[in-house]
Motif scaffolding. Structure first.
Motif, PDB file in Angstrom:
ATOM      1  N   ASP A 154      49.505 120.207 -26.449  1.00 41.92           N
ATOM      2  CA  ASP A 154      49.487 121.002 -25.081  1.00 41.92           C
ATOM      3  C   ASP A 154      50.463 122.107 -25.291  1.00 41.92           C
ATOM      4  O   ASP A 154      51.460 121.919 -25.474  1.00 41.92           O
ATOM      5  CB  ASP A 154      49.746 119.972 -24.141  1.00 41.92           C
ATOM      6  CG  ASP A 154      48.823 118.869 -24.147  1.00 41.92           C
ATOM      7  OD1 ASP A 154      47.628 119.037 -24.404  1.00 41.92           O
ATOM      8  OD2 ASP A 154      48.982 117.748 -23.543  1.00 41.92           O
ATOM      9  N   HIS A 164      53.422 118.244 -14.974  1.00 40.46           N
ATOM     10  CA  HIS A 164      52.536 117.234 -14.940  1.00 40.46           C
ATOM     11  C   HIS A 164      53.393 115.791 -14.569  1.00 40.46           C
ATOM     12  O   HIS A 164      54.572 116.075 -14.461  1.00 40.46           O
ATOM     13  CB  HIS A 164      52.453 116.679 -16.391  1.00 40.46           C
ATOM     14  CG  HIS A 164      51.651 117.870 -17.429  1.00 40.46           C
ATOM     15  ND1 HIS A 164      50.339 118.312 -16.572  1.00 40.46           N
ATOM     16  CD2 HIS A 164      52.049 118.622 -18.441  1.00 40.46           C
ATOM     17  CE1 HIS A 164      50.093 119.380 -17.178  1.00 40.46           C
ATOM     18  NE2 HIS A 164      50.985 119.677 -18.573  1.00 40.46           N
ATOM     19  N   ALA A 204      47.322 110.328 -24.338  1.00 38.11           N
ATOM     20  CA  ALA A 204      47.468 111.882 -24.051  1.00 38.11           C
ATOM     21  C   ALA A 204      49.211 112.150 -24.351  1.00 38.11           C
ATOM     22  O   ALA A 204      49.482 113.278 -24.689  1.00 38.11           O
ATOM     23  CB  ALA A 204      47.530 111.964 -22.341  1.00 38.11           C
ATOM     24  N   ASP A 248      52.629 122.997 -23.185  1.00 41.18           N
ATOM     25  CA  ASP A 248      53.807 122.867 -22.394  1.00 41.18           C
ATOM     26  C   ASP A 248      55.102 123.037 -23.164  1.00 41.18           C
ATOM     27  O   ASP A 248      55.319 122.620 -23.890  1.00 41.18           O
ATOM     28  CB  ASP A 248      53.983 121.228 -22.042  1.00 41.18           C
ATOM     29  CG  ASP A 248      52.494 120.681 -21.497  1.00 41.18           C
ATOM     30  OD1 ASP A 248      51.951 121.369 -20.791  1.00 41.18           O
ATOM     31  OD2 ASP A 248      52.475 119.357 -21.497  1.00 41.18           O
ATOM     32  N   ARG A 308      49.147 117.946 -14.190  1.00 36.44           N
ATOM     33  CA  ARG A 308      47.658 117.056 -14.056  1.00 36.44           C
ATOM     34  C   ARG A 308      48.562 115.631 -14.165  1.00 36.44           C
ATOM     35  O   ARG A 308      49.635 115.634 -14.782  1.00 36.44           O
ATOM     36  CB  ARG A 308      46.887 117.370 -15.254  1.00 36.44           C
ATOM     37  CG  ARG A 308      46.040 118.661 -15.319  1.00 36.44           C
ATOM     38  CD  ARG A 308      45.242 118.643 -14.259  1.00 36.44           C
ATOM     39  NE  ARG A 308      44.440 119.964 -14.233  1.00 36.44           N
ATOM     40  CZ  ARG A 308      44.915 120.986 -13.053  1.00 36.44           C
ATOM     41  NH1 ARG A 308      45.747 120.633 -12.395  1.00 36.44           N
ATOM     42  NH2 ARG A 308      44.224 121.897 -12.909  1.00 36.44           N
ATOM     43  N   GLY A 354      45.039 126.137 -22.855  1.00 32.29           N
ATOM     44  CA  GLY A 354      45.875 125.123 -22.236  1.00 32.29           C
ATOM     45  C   GLY A 354      46.762 124.440 -23.469  1.00 32.29           C
ATOM     46  O   GLY A 354      47.293 123.581 -23.392  1.00 32.29           O
ATOM     47  N   ALA A 355      46.271 124.940 -24.676  1.00 28.12           N
ATOM     48  CA  ALA A 355      46.896 124.317 -25.800  1.00 28.12           C
ATOM     49  C   ALA A 355      47.412 125.244 -26.975  1.00 28.12           C
ATOM     50  O   ALA A 355      46.757 126.475 -26.856  1.00 28.12           O
ATOM     51  CB  ALA A 355      45.675 123.465 -26.302  1.00 28.12           C
ATOM     52  N   ALA A 370      50.693 123.570 -19.389  1.00 29.03           N
ATOM     53  CA  ALA A 370      49.254 123.664 -19.714  1.00 29.03           C
ATOM     54  C   ALA A 370      48.906 125.179 -20.076  1.00 29.03           C
ATOM     55  O   ALA A 370      47.788 125.459 -19.620  1.00 29.03           O
ATOM     56  CB  ALA A 370      48.214 122.774 -18.950  1.00 29.03           C
ATOM     57  N   ASN A 421      50.007 114.407 -27.540  1.00 24.90           N
ATOM     58  CA  ASN A 421      50.144 116.034 -27.530  1.00 24.90           C
ATOM     59  C   ASN A 421      51.138 116.765 -26.693  1.00 24.90           C
ATOM     60  O   ASN A 421      50.966 117.782 -26.333  1.00 24.90           O
ATOM     61  CB  ASN A 421      48.597 116.275 -27.010  1.00 24.90           C
ATOM     62  CG  ASN A 421      47.633 116.403 -28.156  1.00 24.90           C
ATOM     63  OD1 ASN A 421      47.903 116.208 -29.371  1.00 24.90           O
ATOM     64  ND2 ASN A 421      46.310 115.661 -27.880  1.00 24.90           N
ATOM     65  N   LYS A 422      51.962 115.712 -26.453  1.00 21.90           N
ATOM     66  CA  LYS A 422      53.192 116.311 -25.554  1.00 21.90           C
ATOM     67  C   LYS A 422      54.510 116.122 -26.559  1.00 21.90           C
ATOM     68  O   LYS A 422      54.645 115.291 -27.388  1.00 21.90           O
ATOM     69  CB  LYS A 422      53.240 115.309 -24.432  1.00 21.90           C
ATOM     70  CG  LYS A 422      52.096 116.094 -23.425  1.00 21.90           C
ATOM     71  CD  LYS A 422      52.487 115.443 -21.789  1.00 21.90           C
ATOM     72  CE  LYS A 422      50.952 115.683 -21.251  1.00 21.90           C
ATOM     73  NZ  LYS A 422      50.663 117.404 -21.240  1.00 21.90           N
TER      74      LYS A 422
END
Ligand SMILES: [Zn+2]
Length: 476
Positions: free
Chosen positions: A417, A125, A405, A419, A468, A50-51, A450, A408-409
């Motif tokens: 992440d 998400h 969080a 994404d 998520r 997922g990363a 993810a 990481n986006k």
């Protein structure tokens, strides 16, 4: 190859045997644009668990290989203003490259229940604010609705001391439950005094929560106008330390948008943490029964009844049909802006893109692709990198002080992440219109959430539910 799959150019996914692969997914040969590091070069992206685990100039081996030659690989788009958040609403969003939707303007009064209702059900998400509007509706005993009716208690009543205490408690409880921000719609709740708004900002300030605000008033004159409304936010932010964010700045500021940007810029130069967002359309959408259309709305904003469109029939309203529909209620399209205002907002560096997404308005389905197709490729108002920054990094940064969080986006780097969006910069375009708002965007080939492939070769993958809940750390 191109002849075999003309619609997709050279994009295709190939599966390898698991034993031969170092990564779950590899996006090969794409033009990777990362707005944080300013990387803009051909790279191979290796994804595992997922990363993002590798960004390489050398080919990588993945169980699933996505060939992205000629395409742009961008961080997934983050939409900080999205109202329609059910699983069926997310389909058009992910096809527009959105990997995170956040309902921050209206928000919710019950943060735990909001997240619980969506966990495991969405392809993208999701995040929410604790909302001053729904909390006020609860405290004032309004019927449940998206927005308060113009004559309701939540719209009109001035809170007494006990009600103010209840409101403070509800906002605090929502933030303790991990709401990512605090939402306000002060134009919908004219009964909320400046003191009440300040009290809510005080709670937000203690939690480092940004306040996402639909401004109190429009227009140039009168005690409530767009400038006094922006000043209210600047003052509240300065006094309480809560960051302030102006929702759909162009839709409230209209012809005064350049002056509002000047105000925001001057406040920022003084160290005030204030930002804004816009959606790239000249029309808005809201409830005809709300306080937006209280007597005087035509005079203050210089509008006429024919600027209002009833989506079901497409008709433009008259004084008579306006009165009829206002009794029934419902969402209307409000043609309230010029293209010059939208272009000024698109160009503004501290103004990120957020759709204000609602079914029935094309902004729900088309915001990102419209920015990248119309304003980047066709009009060259922004570079690709600037537009991607305003679609991904800026929204992530707006929330990351409170929500770790989000660090990481909005980025393409090792550990971020996975994404991601893979799109054709020559073909990407919105297709949704005021007449048919349900058309998905074109030119977006792959969307990963993810690390899971939610859009494959332009087709939404039903059954992929990798989204998520994104929350601030819970307290208590
Ligand atoms: Zn709004």
């Amino acid at each position: 190859m191109r002849a075999l799959i003309p619609a997709l150019g050279l994009l295709l996914a190939v599966s390898l045997r698991a034993a031969d692969a170092d990564f779950d997914v590899v996006i090969a040969n794409g033009r990777v644009i990362d707005p944080e590091s300013k990387l803009d070069a051909v790279r191979h992206v290796g994804i595992r668990g997922g990363a993002i685990r590798a960004l390489s100039t050398q080919p990588l081996r993945g169980r699933t290989m996505i060939e992205a030659k000629g395409a742009v690989v961008s961080p997934g788009f983050i939409d900080l203003h999205q109202h329609a958040t059910n699983p069926e609403d997310a389909v058009l969003k992910v096809q527009d490259g959105v990997t995170l939707i956040a309902e921050l303007e209206v928000g919710t009064a019950d943060v735990d229940a909001w997240y619980a209702a969506r966990e495991g059900k969405l392809p993208i998400h999701f995040a929410v604010s604790v909302g001053h509007i729904p909390c006020r509706m609860l405290v004032m005993g309004d019927q449940p609705a998206f927005l308060p009716a113009a004559n309701s208690g939540a719209a009109l009543k001035v809170a007494n001391e006990a009600q103010l205490a209840q409101l403070r408690d509800l906002i605090e409880r929502g933030l303790q439950q991990g709401a990512v921000a605090v939402g306000f719609g002060l134009q919908y709740t004219p009964g909320a005094t400046h003191w009440e708004a300040m009290e809510m900002f005080r709670v937000a300030g203690r939690f480092k929560a940004s306040c996402h605000v639909h401004l109190r008033a429009k227009g140039l004159t009168g005690p409530g106008n767009v400038f006094s409304s922006v000043q209210e936010l600047i003052a509240a932010s300065l006094i309480t330390g809560a960051p302030a964010h102006i929702c759909h700045v162009q839709a409230t500021s209209n012809q005064f948008t350049p002056q509002v940007f000047q105000l925001i810029g001057e406040a920022r130069a003084r160290g005030i943490d204030i930002s804004s967002e816009c959606y790239p359309y000249t029309a808005g959408m809201t409830d005809i029964r709300s306080a937006i259309f209280d007597p005087g709305w035509e005079r203050d904003g210089r509008y006429t009844f024919k600027d209002i469109q009833w989506p079901a029939t497409g008709e433009r309203l008259t004084a008579e049909t306006f009165a009829q529909y206002r009794k029934i209620g419902g969402l209307v399209i409000f043609h309230s802006n010029t293209e010059d205002v939208v272009r000024a907002a698109v160009l503004q560096p501290f103004t990120l893109f957020a759709s204000d997404g609602l079914r029935g308005h094309p902004r729900h389905a088309g915001t990102s692709a419209r920015v990248l197709g119309r304003y980047v490729r066709e009009q060259k108002l922004l570079t690709l990198s600037q537009a991607i920054e305003k679609l991904s990094l800026l929204p992530a940064q707006r929330l990351e002080q409170r929500v770790p969080a989000m660090k990481n986006k909005g980025r393409i780097r090792i550990g971020a992440d996975a994404d991601l969006v893979v799109f054709d910069p020559e073909k990407i375009i919105d297709r949704a219109t005021y007449e048919n708002a349900e058309l998905s965007s074109a030119g977006i080939h792959y969307v990963l959430v993810a690390g899971a492939i939610a859009v494959k070769e332009g087709v939404f993958q039903d059954g992929v539910k990798a989204g998520r809940g994104v929350r601030a750390p819970r307290q208590k």
